[in-house]
Design a protein around this motif. Structure first.
Motif, mmCIF file in Angstrom:
data_model
loop_
_atom_site.group_PDB
_atom_site.id
_atom_site.type_symbol
_atom_site.label_atom_id
_atom_site.label_comp_id
_atom_site.label_asym_id
_atom_site.label_seq_id
_atom_site.Cartn_x
_atom_site.Cartn_y
_atom_site.Cartn_z
ATOM 1 N N ALA A 118 0.814 -1.224 0.000
ATOM 2 C CA ALA A 118 0.000 0.000 0.000
ATOM 3 C C ALA A 118 0.849 1.277 0.000
ATOM 4 O O ALA A 118 0.674 2.131 -0.875
ATOM 5 N N PRO A 119 1.769 1.486 0.965
ATOM 6 C CA PRO A 119 2.563 2.714 0.911
ATOM 7 C C PRO A 119 3.477 2.788 -0.298
ATOM 8 O O PRO A 119 3.748 3.877 -0.820
ATOM 9 N N LEU A 120 3.971 1.632 -0.768
ATOM 10 C CA LEU A 120 4.818 1.626 -1.954
ATOM 11 C C LEU A 120 4.069 2.140 -3.177
ATOM 12 O O LEU A 120 4.664 2.710 -4.090
ATOM 13 N N PHE A 121 2.741 1.946 -3.194
ATOM 14 C CA PHE A 121 1.922 2.389 -4.327
ATOM 15 C C PHE A 121 1.968 3.905 -4.480
ATOM 16 O O PHE A 121 1.746 4.432 -5.568
ATOM 17 N N LEU A 122 2.264 4.609 -3.379
ATOM 18 C CA LEU A 122 2.337 6.074 -3.439
ATOM 19 C C LEU A 122 3.524 6.555 -4.259
ATOM 20 O O LEU A 122 3.608 7.743 -4.594
ATOM 21 N N LEU B 233 10.853 10.170 0.914
ATOM 22 C CA LEU B 233 11.368 9.768 2.226
ATOM 23 C C LEU B 233 10.261 9.352 3.200
ATOM 24 O O LEU B 233 10.383 8.314 3.860
ATOM 25 N N PRO B 234 9.156 10.132 3.337
ATOM 26 C CA PRO B 234 8.079 9.669 4.225
ATOM 27 C C PRO B 234 7.457 8.347 3.781
ATOM 28 O O PRO B 234 7.044 7.540 4.617
ATOM 29 N N ALA C 187 9.667 5.723 4.872
ATOM 30 C CA ALA C 187 9.550 5.591 6.331
ATOM 31 C C ALA C 187 8.349 4.726 6.695
ATOM 32 O O ALA C 187 8.402 3.934 7.645
ATOM 33 N N LEU C 188 7.249 4.851 5.941
ATOM 34 C CA LEU C 188 6.073 4.010 6.182
ATOM 35 C C LEU C 188 6.389 2.541 5.920
ATOM 36 O O LEU C 188 5.975 1.653 6.674
ATOM 37 N N VAL C 189 7.145 2.281 4.848
ATOM 38 C CA VAL C 189 7.516 0.907 4.513
ATOM 39 C C VAL C 189 8.390 0.318 5.614
ATOM 40 O O VAL C 189 8.171 -0.813 6.071
ATOM 41 N N VAL C 190 9.391 1.090 6.046
ATOM 42 C CA VAL C 190 10.292 0.619 7.105
ATOM 43 C C VAL C 190 9.515 0.421 8.406
ATOM 44 O O VAL C 190 9.729 -0.544 9.146
ATOM 45 N N GLY C 191 8.600 1.331 8.702
ATOM 46 C CA GLY C 191 7.802 1.230 9.919
ATOM 47 C C GLY C 191 6.971 -0.039 9.952
ATOM 48 O O GLY C 191 6.841 -0.690 10.994
ATOM 49 N N GLN C 192 6.415 -0.406 8.795
ATOM 50 C CA GLN C 192 5.649 -1.658 8.726
ATOM 51 C C GLN C 192 6.550 -2.874 8.905
ATOM 52 O O GLN C 192 6.233 -3.814 9.626
ATOM 53 N N ALA C 193 7.695 -2.857 8.224
ATOM 54 C CA ALA C 193 8.594 -4.006 8.264
ATOM 55 C C ALA C 193 9.145 -4.258 9.661
ATOM 56 O O ALA C 193 9.403 -5.396 10.042
ATOM 57 N N THR C 194 9.320 -3.183 10.426
ATOM 58 C CA THR C 194 9.896 -3.327 11.773
ATOM 59 C C THR C 194 8.830 -3.486 12.848
ATOM 60 O O THR C 194 9.160 -3.634 14.025
ATOM 61 N N GLY C 195 7.559 -3.434 12.448
ATOM 62 C CA GLY C 195 6.491 -3.620 13.415
ATOM 63 C C GLY C 195 6.127 -2.374 14.202
ATOM 64 O O GLY C 195 5.352 -2.437 15.158
ATOM 65 N N LEU C 196 6.665 -1.227 13.820
ATOM 66 C CA LEU C 196 6.363 0.005 14.549
ATOM 67 C C LEU C 196 4.943 0.478 14.288
ATOM 68 O O LEU C 196 4.330 1.148 15.124
ATOM 69 N N MET C 197 4.404 0.155 13.107
ATOM 70 C CA MET C 197 3.062 0.598 12.752
ATOM 71 C C MET C 197 2.535 -0.275 11.626
ATOM 72 O O MET C 197 3.286 -1.019 11.002
ATOM 73 N N GLY D 180 -4.716 13.914 6.472
ATOM 74 C CA GLY D 180 -4.945 15.195 7.145
ATOM 75 C C GLY D 180 -3.675 16.020 7.260
ATOM 76 O O GLY D 180 -3.680 17.238 7.005
ATOM 77 N N VAL D 181 -2.582 15.364 7.622
ATOM 78 C CA VAL D 181 -1.303 16.072 7.760
ATOM 79 C C VAL D 181 -0.842 16.606 6.406
ATOM 80 O O VAL D 181 -0.423 17.774 6.295
ATOM 81 N N ILE D 182 -0.914 15.769 5.377
ATOM 82 C CA ILE D 182 -0.442 16.176 4.054
ATOM 83 C C ILE D 182 -1.307 17.297 3.482
ATOM 84 O O ILE D 182 -0.809 18.189 2.792
ATOM 85 N N ALA D 183 -2.612 17.274 3.764
ATOM 86 C CA ALA D 183 -3.491 18.347 3.281
ATOM 87 C C ALA D 183 -3.058 19.699 3.849
ATOM 88 O O ALA D 183 -3.015 20.712 3.132
#
Length: 270
Positions: free
Chosen positions: A90-94, A217-218, A221-231, A243-246
């Motif tokens: 999903a984040p990679l699709f961005l 970069l963000p 960061a989402l991809v790394v966060g998923q892979a490491t279990g942070l989110m 919301g943040v990006i808007a």
């Protein structure tokens, strides 16, 4: 702000892009990789250990995925296909709208300089905000269209090849709908606005494209966060990100339009 002027600039830039075959060719590479190659490989090799060993981060992601996220009745192959196609990619699709925006948006002012049409445009009565917004829209529309088309292809592959492995229809989910119809336009707008800003100061297309790394970069960061279990990139994370990006989009656009120096560009051209 005069909407007709904005659309005129956008249409002019878009027509120039569509005539440039060299600029259009790279637009096919990233969508093919993320919308065709990756989902097809995951769906076809989901039951093989080769897949998790060859895709960086996928093995760690499967080990760290939160309990209760996956349907409890899936076998090993179903878990891999469901988790990878629904969450991991999903984040990679961005990256698709960012890369498309990079190719098209970077030729904004730089392309005008190369075609020797920038000076005439700068002397027109359009405001700086109208000029920047017109340039942004010229790249935003193709970025969204290419990404939405890629999503349709991704969904077809996920359902045709993935459903037999998972044992049920599972795609798309709410997260993907938020990503495609909300996050994609917002991320593309941010990438293009930054690229247009740099394009006005750069003398080469490559120099303008470099700023797209800031938006990548963000995503990484989402991809790394998923892979490491942070989110986990689920619907709540996607909505927060939107919301943040808007807010960032509005702030960056106003800053770029305010600091755009038309006189400086005219001086450099004369």
């Amino acid at each position: 702000m005069n909407g007709r002027r904005v659309l005129t600039i956008a249409r002019k830039d878009l027509s120039e892009v569509l005539r440039n075959k060299q600029a259009l060719a790279p637009l096919l590479v990233v969508p093919i990789i993320f919308a065709v190659v990756f989902p097809a490989a995951i769906a076809l090799l989901g039951r093989s250990s080769v897949l998790t060993a060859s895709v960086n981060g996928l093995d760690a992601f499967l080990d760290n995925i939160p309990a209760g996220v996956l349907p409890p009745d899936l076998d090993t192959g179903g878990i891999v296909v469901y988790a990878a196609l629904t969450y991991f990619l999903a984040p990679l699709f961005l990256m698709i709208p960012i890369m498309v925006a990079s190719v098209i948006g970077s030729s904004s002012f730089v392309g005008e300089k190369e075609r020797r049409t920038l000076e005439g445009l700068l002397y027109t009565p359009v405001t700086n905000r109208e000029l920047v917004l017109g340039k942004v829209f010229a790249a935003l529309v193709p970025a969204i269209v290419v990404t939405w088309g890629s999503f349709v292809i991704y969904a077809i592959i996920a359902n045709v090849l993935g459903n037999p492995v998972v044992g049920r229809a599972f795609f798309p989910n709410v997260t993907w709908l938020i990503l495609v119809f909300l996050l994609v336009p917002l991320v593309a707008f941010l990438a293009i606005t930054l690229i247009v800003a740099v394009s006005g100061r750069s003398s080469t297309v490559q120099g303008a494209q470099g700023v797209s790394v800031l938006v990548l970069l963000p995503v990484l960061a989402l991809v790394v966060g998923q892979a490491t279990g942070l989110m986990l990139f689920d619907a709540s994370v996607a909505l927060i990100a939107a919301g943040v990006i808007a807010i960032v989009d509005v702030a960056v656009f106003l800053a770029v339009a305010k600091t755009f120096q038309r006189e400086r560009l005219i001086t450099k051209l004369t």
